[in-house]
Structures are given as C-alpha cells and as structure tokens.
Design a protein around this motif. Structure first.
Motif, PDB file in Angstrom:
ATOM      1  N   TRP A 224       0.825  -0.883   0.343  1.00  0.00           N
ATOM      2  CA  TRP A 224       0.030   0.038   0.042  1.00  0.00           C
ATOM      3  C   TRP A 224       1.436   0.808  -0.191  1.00  0.00           C
ATOM      4  N   TRP A 225       1.134   2.366  -1.247  1.00  0.00           N
ATOM      5  CA  TRP A 225       1.826   2.958  -1.186  1.00  0.00           C
ATOM      6  C   TRP A 225       0.739   3.994  -1.230  1.00  0.00           C
ATOM      7  N   LEU A 226       1.305   5.077  -0.525  1.00  0.00           N
ATOM      8  CA  LEU A 226       0.460   6.476   0.165  1.00  0.00           C
ATOM      9  C   LEU A 226       1.143   8.204  -0.075  1.00  0.00           C
ATOM     10  N   PRO A 227       1.172   8.586  -1.547  1.00  0.00           N
ATOM     11  CA  PRO A 227       2.012   9.858  -1.472  1.00  0.00           C
ATOM     12  C   PRO A 227       1.212  11.033  -0.152  1.00  0.00           C
ATOM     13  N   VAL A 228       2.289  11.582  -0.011  1.00  0.00           N
ATOM     14  CA  VAL A 228       1.772  12.794   1.247  1.00  0.00           C
ATOM     15  C   VAL A 228       1.756  13.843   0.712  1.00  0.00           C
ATOM     16  N   LEU A 229       2.372  14.046  -0.287  1.00  0.00           N
ATOM     17  CA  LEU A 229       2.318  15.770  -1.155  1.00  0.00           C
ATOM     18  C   LEU A 229       2.491  15.152  -2.079  1.00  0.00           C
ATOM     19  N   ASN A 230       2.214  16.181  -3.141  1.00  0.00           N
ATOM     20  CA  ASN A 230       2.297  15.831  -4.882  1.00  0.00           C
ATOM     21  C   ASN A 230       3.461  14.805  -5.218  1.00  0.00           C
ATOM     22  N   VAL A 231       3.347  14.279  -6.214  1.00  0.00           N
ATOM     23  CA  VAL A 231       4.185  13.652  -6.521  1.00  0.00           C
ATOM     24  C   VAL A 231       3.956  13.761  -8.223  1.00  0.00           C
ATOM     25  N   ARG A 232       5.355  13.645  -9.176  1.00  0.00           N
ATOM     26  CA  ARG A 232       5.255  14.005 -10.093  1.00  0.00           C
ATOM     27  C   ARG A 232       6.134  12.854 -11.372  1.00  0.00           C
ATOM     28  N   GLU A 233       5.913  12.651 -12.137  1.00  0.00           N
ATOM     29  CA  GLU A 233       6.090  12.077 -13.098  1.00  0.00           C
ATOM     30  C   GLU A 233       7.716  12.058 -13.478  1.00  0.00           C
ATOM     31  N   ASP A 234       8.512  12.841 -12.974  1.00  0.00           N
ATOM     32  CA  ASP A 234       9.946  12.827 -12.378  1.00  0.00           C
ATOM     33  C   ASP A 234      10.370  12.851 -11.125  1.00  0.00           C
ATOM     34  N   ASN A 235       9.049  12.000  -9.692  1.00  0.00           N
ATOM     35  CA  ASN A 235      10.265  12.034  -8.774  1.00  0.00           C
ATOM     36  C   ASN A 235       9.065  10.597  -8.497  1.00  0.00           C
ATOM     37  N   ALA A 236       8.227   9.889  -8.821  1.00  0.00           N
ATOM     38  CA  ALA A 236       7.785   9.455  -8.651  1.00  0.00           C
ATOM     39  C   ALA A 236       8.497   8.225  -8.613  1.00  0.00           C
ATOM     40  N   MET A 237       7.456   6.618  -9.191  1.00  0.00           N
ATOM     41  CA  MET A 237       8.181   5.004  -8.973  1.00  0.00           C
ATOM     42  C   MET A 237       7.650   4.926 -10.227  1.00  0.00           C
ATOM     43  N   ARG A 238       8.561   3.204 -11.169  1.00  0.00           N
ATOM     44  CA  ARG A 238       7.972   3.545 -12.405  1.00  0.00           C
ATOM     45  C   ARG A 238       7.308   1.851 -12.118  1.00  0.00           C
ATOM     46  N   PHE A 239       6.521   0.808 -12.980  1.00  0.00           N
ATOM     47  CA  PHE A 239       6.177  -0.582 -13.184  1.00  0.00           C
ATOM     48  C   PHE A 239       6.953  -1.301 -14.531  1.00  0.00           C
ATOM     49  N   ASP A 240       7.811  -1.855 -14.289  1.00  0.00           N
ATOM     50  CA  ASP A 240       8.331  -2.639 -15.633  1.00  0.00           C
ATOM     51  C   ASP A 240       6.692  -3.726 -16.425  1.00  0.00           C
ATOM     52  N   LEU A 241       6.387  -3.366 -17.379  1.00  0.00           N
ATOM     53  CA  LEU A 241       4.845  -4.211 -17.978  1.00  0.00           C
ATOM     54  C   LEU A 241       5.059  -4.972 -18.017  1.00  0.00           C
ATOM     55  N   GLU A 242       6.119  -5.806 -18.445  1.00  0.00           N
ATOM     56  CA  GLU A 242       6.502  -7.188 -19.230  1.00  0.00           C
ATOM     57  C   GLU A 242       6.610  -7.930 -17.939  1.00  0.00           C
ATOM     58  N   LYS A 243       7.441  -8.093 -16.904  1.00  0.00           N
ATOM     59  CA  LYS A 243       8.463  -8.957 -16.475  1.00  0.00           C
ATOM     60  C   LYS A 243       7.677  -9.126 -14.957  1.00  0.00           C
ATOM     61  N   PHE A 244       6.638  -8.681 -14.973  1.00  0.00           N
ATOM     62  CA  PHE A 244       5.921  -9.007 -13.723  1.00  0.00           C
ATOM     63  C   PHE A 244       5.924 -11.054 -13.448  1.00  0.00           C
ATOM     64  N   ASP A 245       5.816 -11.697 -13.979  1.00  0.00           N
ATOM     65  CA  ASP A 245       5.714 -13.118 -13.875  1.00  0.00           C
ATOM     66  C   ASP A 245       6.733 -13.932 -14.568  1.00  0.00           C
ATOM     67  N   GLN A 246       7.767 -13.151 -15.286  1.00  0.00           N
ATOM     68  CA  GLN A 246       9.273 -13.558 -16.127  1.00  0.00           C
ATOM     69  C   GLN A 246      10.245 -13.010 -15.180  1.00  0.00           C
ATOM     70  N   SER A 247      11.181 -14.170 -15.259  1.00  0.00           N
ATOM     71  CA  SER A 247      12.347 -14.266 -14.787  1.00  0.00           C
ATOM     72  C   SER A 247      13.425 -13.058 -15.396  1.00  0.00           C
ATOM     73  N   VAL A 248      13.811 -11.936 -14.305  1.00  0.00           N
ATOM     74  CA  VAL A 248      15.191 -11.572 -14.271  1.00  0.00           C
ATOM     75  C   VAL A 248      16.139 -11.565 -13.461  1.00  0.00           C
ATOM     76  N   THR A 249      17.310 -11.883 -14.511  1.00  0.00           N
ATOM     77  CA  THR A 249      19.221 -11.716 -13.452  1.00  0.00           C
ATOM     78  C   THR A 249      18.541 -10.088 -12.596  1.00  0.00           C
ATOM     79  N   ASN A 250      19.113 -11.158 -11.253  1.00  0.00           N
ATOM     80  CA  ASN A 250      18.681 -10.210  -9.881  1.00  0.00           C
ATOM     81  C   ASN A 250      19.934 -10.718  -8.943  1.00  0.00           C
TER      82      ASN A 250
END
Length: 319
Positions: free
Chosen positions: A140-166
């Motif tokens: 559960w993620w809650l912004p406290v002050l306004n967030v913007r596209e240049d300081n938020a977070m992003r998700f990988d749209l293709e690798k949710f159920d695909q392995s990546v090297t880590n």
C-alpha cells in the motif's frame, strides 16, 4: 497490467487482481486522508521553518540523515501510526481477523545529488519478494505531498511473471536485521545488502501518479523502481504491507519466478484485529525453521525506551 480505480470488488477478488499483476487505486477512503494529514503535520514540524519539499536546499546530507534517522523509527513504531494504518485496512474492506499488517514506513526521495542512500535509499529495479517477503504480500503506497512523473516510481509492464537476473541470492532477512542498525548513518555509499535487477532496462514501463489522499495497492512481486528525482522537489510517501492468512495457508499468491533470497519477513506482520503476531510453530511449518542465533525481527535500539514512554497508550488493537 490493468490499473483499477475504486473497483467495486470484494476483498478476495481484489487480492486476486493484485496477485495477477494489476494495480489498484483507492481514492475515497477518509482514513487514508487521516494518515496523510498526520504524516504531513509531522514533516512540517520536522523541517520547520523550511518547506519539506525544499528542506534539502538548506540541510546537508549528514544532517538530513541524522534528522531522518531520529524521526523515521519513531513514526514507524508510534501507536498512532499503527492505529491509522489499521483504520485504512478496515475501511478498504479487508478482514481485521484475517489480515496482518506491518508497520508504516515513511519514504523520502530527494533530488539527484542529495541524500539517496541509507535512510533515504533510492530503490533501483527490484521486487519486494527479493527482500524475503511472502508471495501474498500486498503493498500500500500513499503519497503525502504531490508527486510527479519525474519523482515517483515506475513499474515494468512485461516482467511481472518473467524471470530477470538479480542479486536476491545475496540477501538473507535474518542477517539484514542486524545490518539495518547502521542504515541511518549512510550518506554516500550504500553499505546494506539491497537486492536489485542486474543491468535491467525495461522495454515498457508505467508511471502511476496518485494524488495525496489516495492509496495505490500492488503485489510484492511487481518489478518496480524509484525514478531518479530530477524534479527539484523532495518526494514524501508512506507505505505499508498486508498479507491474508487464508491465502497464506492455501499457498495462494502472486507468482515468484526468480526469488533466491533466504529467511522470511512474515514475523513483522501483526493481526489488524488485536495486533497479535503469527504463531511461531505456524511460521516454521510454512516457511521453515530459522537457523540458530538468527535475528528474526528487527528491533531498533530505542524501542525499549519508546515502549516504556508510551505505556498505557492504545495500540492498533484498540482502534
């Protein structure tokens, strides 16, 4: 991935959507606004007379690390913080008996060039399950002050159920509970083990920018990252996690395709109804017995003093 805004779904179906890789935004919960207001007031007091979003312009890295290192743990473990989190979970329709939560964590993302390690770590591409989180974990993620596209977070749209090297094989939850005692003092080079994808550049990614007063829910399996903050403003948010005991017992959760870490964070979760922990025998049956001498739960050194000073103050179980 589908982003649902205020879906009219019972909690089991909502959890299933999240386990399947969808993101849920809840915008109509007064309890979320209460938690955001509570956090914002503390930030204003903490940085006074400076604007929290611009405080980094007046406070150097070492002083900022010290300031946050003192405030964040007290926010995290305050009975009022836990009470407000439990209110959010209940109002969202999750069972107080079946849902367990962990403590709320305030996050700070300062502009590039300021504090981005230790207490204000900027997370690269990672999954929370690489940090020994269970497959049933919902963030559960809650912004406290306004967030913007240049300081938020992003998700990988293709690798949710695909392995990546880590690097998750390098992470043991029990060992990290000891190492975390030094997190606040890190101002330049990151010293703590932090699992991350190796050389990962997503083909397609999604940035979600919810407003203050909204909550974003997503699976601990989601591959996501902090965006390098080029906005000039600090970003403040609060997050916590939940797990459902029915799903845990059934082994029903999100896919875990590339997890190599050891240990488990499950002992950090407490039942919403009465703040009770999971039974240790139950944990051992589901997750295995820990090695002798393991630090099972992180306990900051000030906790004994804090608990003593707050004796008699109602906890989340009295909400």
């Amino acid at each position: 991935m589908t982003v649902f805004v205020d879906p009219e779904l019972p909690a089991p179906l909502l959890r299933q959507r999240i386990y399947d890789g969808d993101v849920v935004i809840l915008t109509n919960l007064p309890s979320v606004a209460d938690l955001v207001d509570y956090t914002r007031e503390q930030l204003v007091d903490l940085f006074r007379p400076h604007d929290p979003e611009r405080a980094h312009e007046h406070i150097d890295k070492a002083e900022m690390a010290s300031l946050l290192g003192s405030w964040k743990p007290r926010f995290i473990h305050a009975p009022r913080s836990k009470e407000l989190v439990c209110n959010v979970i209940r109002e969202a329709g999750f069972s107080a008996q079946g849902t367990h939560y962990d403590v709320p964590k305030p996050r700070t993302s300062f502009p590039v060039g300021h504090l981005t390690t230790g207490i204000a770590y900027a997370f690269p591409w990672h999954r929370d399950v690489w940090y020994s989180a269970p497959a049933q974990q919902i963030n559960w993620w809650l912004p406290v002050l306004n967030v913007r596209e240049d300081n938020a977070m992003r998700f990988d749209l293709e690798k949710f159920d695909q392995s990546v090297t880590n690097s998750s094989a390098e992470f043991d939850y029990y060992q990290i509970n000891t190492a975390r005692l030094n997190t606040a003092s890190q101002t330049s080079e990151e010293q703590q083990a932090r699992p991350a994808a190796r050389n990962h550049t997503p083909a397609n990614s999604l940035i979600v920018v919810p407003p203050p007063g909204a909550a974003m829910l997503f699976s601990g399996t989601q591959l996501h990252a902090s965006i390098p903050n080029t906005s000039g403003s600090a970003r403040f948010s609060v997050d916590f996690r939940t797990v459902d005991v029915v799903d845990l017992n059934a082994g029903h959760g999100a896919p875990t395709v590339d997890v190599s870490c050891t240990g488990t964070s499950i002992r950090d979760f407490r039942r919403v109804a009465d703040n009770a922990p999971f039974d240790e025998d139950w944990v051992a049956r589901l997750f295995g017995a820990p090695p002798p001498g393991s630090t099972l739960v992180f306990a900051p050194p000030f906790m004994e003093e804090l608990e003593s000073s707050q004796a008699g103050v109602p906890t989340a179980s009295g909400a």
